[in-house]
Write a protein that holds these residues in place. Sequence first.
Motif, short mmCIF file in Angstrom:
data_model
loop_
_atom_site.label_atom_id
_atom_site.label_comp_id
_atom_site.label_asym_id
_atom_site.label_seq_id
_atom_site.Cartn_x
_atom_site.Cartn_y
_atom_site.Cartn_z
N LEU A 17 -102.01 7.61 38.33
CA LEU A 17 -103.46 7.81 38.33
C LEU A 17 -104.03 7.94 39.74
CD1 LEU A 17 -104.39 5.14 35.63
CD2 LEU A 17 -103.95 7.59 35.30
N HIS A 18 -103.27 7.52 40.74
CA HIS A 18 -103.82 7.45 42.10
C HIS A 18 -102.96 8.16 43.13
CE1 HIS A 18 -106.65 4.46 40.58
NE2 HIS A 18 -105.62 3.94 39.94
N ALA A 19 -102.07 9.03 42.70
CA ALA A 19 -101.17 9.71 43.64
C ALA A 19 -101.90 10.86 44.32
CB ALA A 19 -99.94 10.22 42.92
N GLY A 20 -101.53 11.11 45.57
CA GLY A 20 -102.06 12.23 46.32
C GLY A 20 -102.90 11.78 47.51
N LYS A 21 -103.14 12.71 48.39
CA LYS A 21 -103.94 12.45 49.58
C LYS A 21 -105.39 12.81 49.28
CE LYS A 21 -104.21 13.46 54.52
NZ LYS A 21 -103.59 14.20 55.63
N PRO A 22 -106.31 11.85 49.38
CA PRO A 22 -107.71 12.14 49.09
C PRO A 22 -108.36 12.94 50.22
CG PRO A 22 -107.51 9.90 49.86
CD PRO A 22 -106.10 10.46 49.77
N ALA A 23 -109.46 13.58 49.92
CA ALA A 23 -110.18 14.35 50.93
C ALA A 23 -110.79 13.42 51.98
CB ALA A 23 -111.27 15.19 50.27
N HIS A 24 -111.19 12.24 51.57
CA HIS A 24 -111.85 11.31 52.49
C HIS A 24 -111.20 9.94 52.41
CE1 HIS A 24 -114.95 14.31 53.06
NE2 HIS A 24 -115.05 14.40 51.74
N PHE A 25 -110.89 9.37 53.57
CA PHE A 25 -110.36 8.01 53.67
C PHE A 25 -110.65 7.53 55.08
CE2 PHE A 25 -106.99 10.97 54.66
CZ PHE A 25 -106.43 10.47 55.83
N ASP A 26 -110.70 6.21 55.26
CA ASP A 26 -110.99 5.70 56.60
C ASP A 26 -109.93 4.75 57.14
OD1 ASP A 26 -111.63 3.47 55.08
OD2 ASP A 26 -113.78 3.68 55.35
N ALA A 27 -108.85 4.60 56.41
CA ALA A 27 -107.72 3.81 56.89
C ALA A 27 -106.46 4.32 56.20
CB ALA A 27 -107.93 2.33 56.60
N GLN A 28 -105.34 4.15 56.87
CA GLN A 28 -104.07 4.55 56.27
C GLN A 28 -102.95 3.69 56.81
OE1 GLN A 28 -102.78 8.55 57.41
NE2 GLN A 28 -104.32 8.54 59.03
N GLY A 29 -101.91 3.57 56.02
CA GLY A 29 -100.74 2.81 56.43
C GLY A 29 -99.51 3.41 55.78
N GLN A 30 -98.36 3.08 56.30
CA GLN A 30 -97.14 3.62 55.73
C GLN A 30 -96.03 2.59 55.78
OE1 GLN A 30 -96.59 7.19 57.97
NE2 GLN A 30 -95.93 6.15 59.81
N GLY A 31 -95.04 2.85 54.99
CA GLY A 31 -93.88 1.97 54.96
C GLY A 31 -92.64 2.73 54.56
N GLU A 32 -91.51 2.28 55.05
CA GLU A 32 -90.23 2.88 54.71
C GLU A 32 -89.21 1.78 54.47
OE1 GLU A 32 -88.80 5.76 57.50
OE2 GLU A 32 -90.79 6.64 57.76
N ASN A 33 -88.31 2.05 53.56
CA ASN A 33 -87.18 1.16 53.34
C ASN A 33 -85.93 1.95 53.70
OD1 ASN A 33 -85.16 -0.52 52.48
ND2 ASN A 33 -86.09 -0.96 50.49
N PRO A 34 -85.38 1.72 54.90
CA PRO A 34 -84.23 2.51 55.33
C PRO A 34 -82.98 2.27 54.49
CG PRO A 34 -84.70 0.75 56.90
CD PRO A 34 -85.81 0.75 55.89
N ILE A 35 -82.93 1.17 53.76
CA ILE A 35 -81.76 0.87 52.94
C ILE A 35 -81.64 1.85 51.76
CG2 ILE A 35 -80.70 -0.85 51.43
CD1 ILE A 35 -81.93 -2.97 53.36
#
Length: 133
Positions: A17-35
């Motif tokens: 229901l919430h996937a995708g990049k919105p047109a407007h946002f004011d903060a962002q973060g990311q994460g990766e699991n190298p394993i």
Amino acid sequence: MSHPYQALIVERHKHPLHAGKPAHFDAQGQGENPICGDAVHVYVSRKGMDVYYETEGCAIMNASADLMADAVAGKTPEQVEQLHHDFEKLVTTGEENPDLGELNALAGLAAYSSRIRCATLPWSALAEALHHV
């Protein structure tokens, strides 16, 4: 994990229901699991705590991100921090919490320690977004 919970995880993975990049946002973060190679990018509109995300990874991470977006909608940053804490406890102990609603679908991960990071990765990305404003 019980059958209804498995169905919810599959449903949210296949039909988020919430996937995708919105047109407007004011903060962002990311994460990766190298394993395992999971990756998530979270976009937040802090007014109303509207969260969207882009993921590349497993069904558990995708479902967790989507359920997280539902759970934090309309919450304050402090309430989100408490939900994050409660969610971490849920997936490490398996003890369901009525305050977490559908996130309780992921309680069964406590029995699969290698999958806990899959579920918590979106939460870590959200925390990064909210703390690096």
